[in-house]
Design a protein around this motif. Structure first.
Motif, PDB file in Angstrom:
ATOM      1  N   ASP A  24       0.807  -1.216   0.000  1.00 16.50           N
ATOM      2  CA  ASP A  24       0.000   0.000   0.000  1.00 16.50           C
ATOM      3  C   ASP A  24       0.845   1.272   0.000  1.00 16.50           C
ATOM      4  O   ASP A  24       0.359   2.326  -0.386  1.00 16.50           O
ATOM      5  CB  ASP A  24      -0.908  -0.004   1.229  1.00 16.50           C
ATOM      6  CG  ASP A  24      -2.105   0.912   1.073  1.00 16.50           C
ATOM      7  OD1 ASP A  24      -2.637   1.028  -0.043  1.00 16.50           O
ATOM      8  OD2 ASP A  24      -2.499   1.516   2.082  1.00 16.50           O
ATOM      9  N   VAL A  27       6.126   2.748  -3.637  1.00 14.63           N
ATOM     10  CA  VAL A  27       5.911   3.082  -5.052  1.00 14.63           C
ATOM     11  C   VAL A  27       7.007   2.428  -5.887  1.00 14.63           C
ATOM     12  O   VAL A  27       8.187   2.527  -5.576  1.00 14.63           O
ATOM     13  CB  VAL A  27       5.920   4.614  -5.263  1.00 14.63           C
ATOM     14  CG1 VAL A  27       5.831   4.972  -6.721  1.00 14.63           C
ATOM     15  CG2 VAL A  27       4.776   5.255  -4.474  1.00 14.63           C
ATOM     16  N   ILE A  28       6.591   1.769  -6.963  1.00 12.10           N
ATOM     17  CA  ILE A  28       7.518   1.047  -7.831  1.00 12.10           C
ATOM     18  C   ILE A  28       7.511   1.684  -9.223  1.00 12.10           C
ATOM     19  O   ILE A  28       6.460   1.763  -9.866  1.00 12.10           O
ATOM     20  CB  ILE A  28       7.144  -0.443  -7.911  1.00 12.10           C
ATOM     21  CG1 ILE A  28       7.177  -1.067  -6.516  1.00 12.10           C
ATOM     22  CG2 ILE A  28       8.072  -1.187  -8.862  1.00 12.10           C
ATOM     23  CD1 ILE A  28       6.721  -2.511  -6.450  1.00 12.10           C
ATOM     24  N   GLY A  29       8.670   2.116  -9.655  1.00 13.53           N
ATOM     25  CA  GLY A  29       8.798   2.760 -10.960  1.00 13.53           C
ATOM     26  C   GLY A  29       8.351   1.872 -12.104  1.00 13.53           C
ATOM     27  O   GLY A  29       7.708   2.336 -13.059  1.00 13.53           O
ATOM     28  N   GLY A  33       5.038   4.121 -11.480  1.00 11.13           N
ATOM     29  CA  GLY A  33       5.014   5.003 -10.321  1.00 11.13           C
ATOM     30  C   GLY A  33       3.829   4.735  -9.408  1.00 11.13           C
ATOM     31  O   GLY A  33       3.354   5.634  -8.718  1.00 11.13           O
ATOM     32  N   ARG A  34       3.366   3.497  -9.417  1.00 18.43           N
ATOM     33  CA  ARG A  34       2.229   3.119  -8.568  1.00 18.43           C
ATOM     34  C   ARG A  34       2.676   2.136  -7.499  1.00 18.43           C
ATOM     35  O   ARG A  34       3.719   1.497  -7.612  1.00 18.43           O
ATOM     36  CB  ARG A  34       1.132   2.452  -9.416  1.00 18.43           C
ATOM     37  CG  ARG A  34       0.499   3.386 -10.412  1.00 18.43           C
ATOM     38  CD  ARG A  34      -0.551   2.678 -11.214  1.00 18.43           C
ATOM     39  NE  ARG A  34       0.106   1.857 -12.220  1.00 18.43           N
ATOM     40  CZ  ARG A  34      -0.483   1.401 -13.322  1.00 18.43           C
ATOM     41  NH1 ARG A  34      -1.744   1.663 -13.548  1.00 18.43           N
ATOM     42  NH2 ARG A  34       0.188   0.675 -14.176  1.00 18.43           N
ATOM     43  N   THR A  35       1.865   2.010  -6.492  1.00 20.97           N
ATOM     44  CA  THR A  35       2.082   0.976  -5.484  1.00 20.97           C
ATOM     45  C   THR A  35       1.551  -0.348  -6.040  1.00 20.97           C
ATOM     46  O   THR A  35       0.843  -0.379  -7.056  1.00 20.97           O
ATOM     47  CB  THR A  35       1.341   1.299  -4.169  1.00 20.97           C
ATOM     48  OG1 THR A  35      -0.073   1.245  -4.412  1.00 20.97           O
ATOM     49  CG2 THR A  35       1.740   2.654  -3.617  1.00 20.97           C
ATOM     50  N   GLU A  38      -2.241  -0.177  -6.063  1.00 23.32           N
ATOM     51  CA  GLU A  38      -2.731   0.675  -7.150  1.00 23.32           C
ATOM     52  C   GLU A  38      -2.622  -0.032  -8.492  1.00 23.32           C
ATOM     53  O   GLU A  38      -3.540   0.043  -9.314  1.00 23.32           O
ATOM     54  CB  GLU A  38      -1.956   1.993  -7.189  1.00 23.32           C
ATOM     55  CG  GLU A  38      -2.251   2.915  -6.029  1.00 23.32           C
ATOM     56  CD  GLU A  38      -1.289   4.100  -5.942  1.00 23.32           C
ATOM     57  OE1 GLU A  38      -1.670   5.078  -5.268  1.00 23.32           O
ATOM     58  OE2 GLU A  38      -0.177   4.047  -6.516  1.00 23.32           O
TER      59      GLU A  38
END
Length: 64
Positions: A24, A27-29, A33-35, A38
């Motif tokens: 949650d 953040v992963i590129g 750029g979402r978790t 997400e």
């Protein structure tokens, strides 16, 4: 990969209680750029999300 298998792998890699929080917040590129949460909610396949997690956590090949 099903969502259930994805979460089993996450729990194995990070621990059952921490995996959900990490998913949650981190953040992963490679996921735009979402978790993790997400990305999954946006319809990214769990296998693709797991591959990104695997790379970020630098897990051994056996966990791929």
């Amino acid at each position: 990969m099903r969502h259930t298998e994805f979460w089993v792998r996450m729990d194995d890699a990070l621990g059952a209680s921490y995996a959900r929080s990490w998913a949650d917040m981190f953040v992963i590129g490679d996921l735009g750029g979402r978790t993790v949460n997400e990305a999954l909610a946006a319809g990214v396949p769990p296998k693709q999300v797991w591959a990104a997690v695997w790379r970020v956590l630098e897990l051994p090949t056996s966990k791929q």
